[in-house]
Design an enzyme around this catalytic site. Structure first.
Site, PDB file in Angstrom:
ATOM      1  N   HIS A 207       0.807  -1.225   0.000  1.00  0.00           N
ATOM      2  CA  HIS A 207       0.000   0.000   0.000  1.00  0.00           C
ATOM      3  C   HIS A 207       0.839   1.274   0.000  1.00  0.00           C
ATOM      4  O   HIS A 207       0.296   2.368  -0.097  1.00  0.00           O
ATOM      5  CB  HIS A 207      -0.962   0.022   1.198  1.00  0.00           C
ATOM      6  CG  HIS A 207      -0.278   0.368   2.488  1.00  0.00           C
ATOM      7  ND1 HIS A 207       0.528  -0.520   3.160  1.00  0.00           N
ATOM      8  CD2 HIS A 207      -0.260   1.506   3.215  1.00  0.00           C
ATOM      9  CE1 HIS A 207       1.004   0.051   4.249  1.00  0.00           C
ATOM     10  NE2 HIS A 207       0.540   1.290   4.311  1.00  0.00           N
TER      11      HIS A 207
HETATM   12  C1  UD1 Z   1      -2.388   5.609   5.638  1.00  0.00           C
HETATM   13  C2  UD1 Z   1      -1.139   6.099   6.377  1.00  0.00           C
HETATM   14  C3  UD1 Z   1      -0.078   5.027   6.345  1.00  0.00           C
HETATM   15  C4  UD1 Z   1      -0.604   3.693   6.845  1.00  0.00           C
HETATM   16  C5  UD1 Z   1      -1.844   3.342   6.050  1.00  0.00           C
HETATM   17  C6  UD1 Z   1      -2.456   2.039   6.513  1.00  0.00           C
HETATM   18  C7  UD1 Z   1      -0.511   8.453   6.350  1.00  0.00           C
HETATM   19  C8  UD1 Z   1       0.364   9.463   5.706  1.00  0.00           C
HETATM   20  N1  UD1 Z   1      -0.591   7.275   5.743  1.00  0.00           N
HETATM   21  O1  UD1 Z   1      -2.020   5.441   4.271  1.00  0.00           O
HETATM   22  O2  UD1 Z   1       0.998   5.414   7.167  1.00  0.00           O
HETATM   23  O3  UD1 Z   1       0.389   2.718   6.689  1.00  0.00           O
HETATM   24  O4  UD1 Z   1      -2.791   4.393   6.205  1.00  0.00           O
HETATM   25  O5  UD1 Z   1      -3.539   1.689   5.710  1.00  0.00           O
HETATM   26  O6  UD1 Z   1      -1.103   8.751   7.347  1.00  0.00           O
HETATM   27  N2  UD1 Z   1      -9.332   4.854   1.056  1.00  0.00           N
HETATM   28  C9  UD1 Z   1     -10.546   4.232   1.041  1.00  0.00           C
HETATM   29  N3  UD1 Z   1     -11.142   3.952   2.241  1.00  0.00           N
HETATM   30  C10 UD1 Z   1     -10.580   4.248   3.433  1.00  0.00           C
HETATM   31  C11 UD1 Z   1      -9.345   4.900   3.434  1.00  0.00           C
HETATM   32  C12 UD1 Z   1      -8.720   5.180   2.252  1.00  0.00           C
HETATM   33  O7  UD1 Z   1     -11.084   3.912  -0.004  1.00  0.00           O
HETATM   34  O8  UD1 Z   1     -11.187   3.957   4.492  1.00  0.00           O
HETATM   35  C13 UD1 Z   1      -8.636   5.132  -0.223  1.00  0.00           C
HETATM   36  C14 UD1 Z   1      -8.843   6.514  -0.720  1.00  0.00           C
HETATM   37  O9  UD1 Z   1      -8.920   6.451  -2.114  1.00  0.00           O
HETATM   38  C15 UD1 Z   1      -7.569   7.230  -0.331  1.00  0.00           C
HETATM   39  C16 UD1 Z   1      -6.543   6.101  -0.425  1.00  0.00           C
HETATM   40  O10 UD1 Z   1      -7.250   4.925  -0.063  1.00  0.00           O
HETATM   41  O11 UD1 Z   1      -7.330   8.296  -1.135  1.00  0.00           O
HETATM   42  C17 UD1 Z   1      -5.352   6.282   0.471  1.00  0.00           C
HETATM   43  O12 UD1 Z   1      -5.759   6.482   1.810  1.00  0.00           O
HETATM   44  P1  UD1 Z   1      -4.934   7.451   2.807  1.00  0.00           P
HETATM   45  O13 UD1 Z   1      -5.588   7.487   4.137  1.00  0.00           O
HETATM   46  O14 UD1 Z   1      -4.632   8.715   2.121  1.00  0.00           O
HETATM   47  O15 UD1 Z   1      -3.557   6.771   2.960  1.00  0.00           O
HETATM   48  P2  UD1 Z   1      -3.150   5.281   3.134  1.00  0.00           P
HETATM   49  O16 UD1 Z   1      -2.461   4.906   1.877  1.00  0.00           O
HETATM   50  O17 UD1 Z   1      -4.257   4.415   3.619  1.00  0.00           O
END
Ligand code: UD1
Length: 365
Positions: A209
């Site tokens: 991820h």
């Molecule tokens: C975040 C953390 C990372 C952690 C990871 C665990 C930061 C900078 N990053 O990264 O350290 O290892 O979580 O998962 O804080 N999305 C969904 N549903 C959700 C959440 C996210 O669909 O419930 C999708 C969205 O399209 C979003 C993308 O996933 O834009 C990325 O999510 P985001 O929270 O920005 O970062 P993670 O990659 O999950």
């Protein structure tokens, strides 16, 4: 009698829930401490957040900030704005943050500016790679925290090297391993048999991820090339993070995943069932490097560095990078390795008790 003190615990993203759960449990036995749980909502899907709260028996959050996804600045700012209101209303005596996600840093900035003391659980880890957003979050949070609760001695050394005074550093061990040990008896492989028909110790688990791996098409393609080699040797189970799912679709990588068993993100115990019975784990996660070490399962970390070097020096981890040839070589070596595993000191299931006693001493004595 000392008046009751208020602690506000902050969670936001998937890797936070398993860290805060044992801490809240351990603090609960102290009647002079009142605990509030704030969920920033950085993760919001049932599979990424809601399910974990229930499964880990966390209390219903006292406040949900509902910040959702966004750029780093937007997400951080939204947490700060909403969390400031809570701090102004509650005037907590301590804010407890865990790990290294954006919510961790955002809540710490708010607390520090309101002169509210901060306890950082999982302090001191460093990848020394500032291209990693979590590294920025770790550095900022540790600079601001008053209680630096570390998982291992290497973290203490990092903090000292940055000039952190000794009296702020408390080596408590790994709270995530508390949660792992507590739930391991429930983590039987049959739990996931309907979704992933695999045999004990005869399959690999893959998670990806990190933006540096999945947002870059060439890097991601190289990793999947190596995964084809692994899948020729044994089934590969791949629970897909939402970010990764979006990229797979965008890059059209379906063909590269032939022979790989894709699933939606799994709940905590289902995932533990899968990892604890695997032959090998391939990941770019931080927490999973630690869990593999505690479980004694070989782990290949698909990154150029790790903020958790103790999992290499004392555990089952190999940092193999992201080039296909290096991952393949690491996989072949891991299958033939028979080194004994040492579990790092204080990864004993009692770290949260030590966190609670540091907090008690800080707030009540
Ligand atoms: C975040 C953390 C990372 C952690 C990871 C665990 C930061 C900078 N990053 O990264 O350290 O290892 O979580 O998962 O804080 N999305 C969904 N549903 C959700 C959440 C996210 O669909 O419930 C999708 C969205 O399209 C979003 C993308 O996933 O834009 C990325 O999510 P985001 O929270 O920005 O970062 P993670 O990659 O999950």
């Amino acid at each position: 009698m000392t008046p009751q003190k208020t602690i506000v615990h902050v969670v936001g993203a998937r890797p936070n829930f398993m860290k805060i759960a044992p801490v809240m449990d351990a603090v609960r036995t102290e009647p002079r401490l009142r605990q509030l749980l704030v969920n920033t909502g950085q993760h919001y899907d049932q599979a990424m957040a809601g399910g974990f709260l229930t499964e880990l028996q966390l209390p219903t959050p006292d406040r949900d900030l509902g910040v959702g996804s966004g750029t780093h600045a937007v997400q951080t700012a939204k947490v700060m704005m909403a969390f400031e209101e809570i701090c102004l209303a509650e005037r907590p005596d301590l804010v407890v943050v865990v790990g290294d996600v954006n919510s961790t840093m955002a809540a710490s900035l708010v607390a520090a500016k309101l002169t509210i003391p901060i306890a950082h659980v999982e302090a001191g880890l460093r990848s020394f790679d500032r291209a990693m957003p979590e590294e920025i979050n770790r550095i900022v949070t540790d600079r601001l925290a008053d209680l630096l609760l570390t998982p291992s001695a290497d973290a203490d050394a990092n903090l000292r090297a940055e000039g952190t005074p000794d009296e702020k550093i408390h080596l408590v061990g790994n709270v995530m391993i508390d949660t792992l040990k507590r739930h391991l008896p429930l983590a039987r492989l049959e739990r996931v048999a309907d979704r992933v028909p695999v045999r004990e110790r005869a399959y690999a688990v893959l998670t990806l991820h990190r933006p540096s791996n999945v947002d870059d098409a060439d890097t991601f393609r190289g990793i999947l090339q190596a995964i084809r080699h692994v899948a020729a040797a044994m089934p590969v189970v791949f629970p897909v993070h939402p970010r990764t799912r979006n990229r797979l679709r965008e890059f059209g990588f379906d063909d590269d995943l032939r022979g790989v068993l894709l699933t939606d993100p799994l709940g905590y115990i289902d995932f533990l069932a899968l990892t604890s019975h695997a032959r090998v784990i391939l990941t770019d996660s931080g927490g999973l490097q630690e869990e593999s070490t505690a479980l004694g399962i070989p782990c290949l970390t698909l990154r150029e560095n790790t903020e958790r070097p103790i999992t290499v020096t004392e555990g089952t981890n190999r940092v193999v990078g992201t080039r296909a040839a290096d991952i393949v070589a690491g996989f072949d070596a891991a299958l033939h390795a028979n080194g004994a595993v040492r579990i790092p000191a204080l990864w004993d299931g009692r770290a949260a008790e030590r966190v609670a006693s540091v907090i008690r001493a800080f707030l009540l004595s």
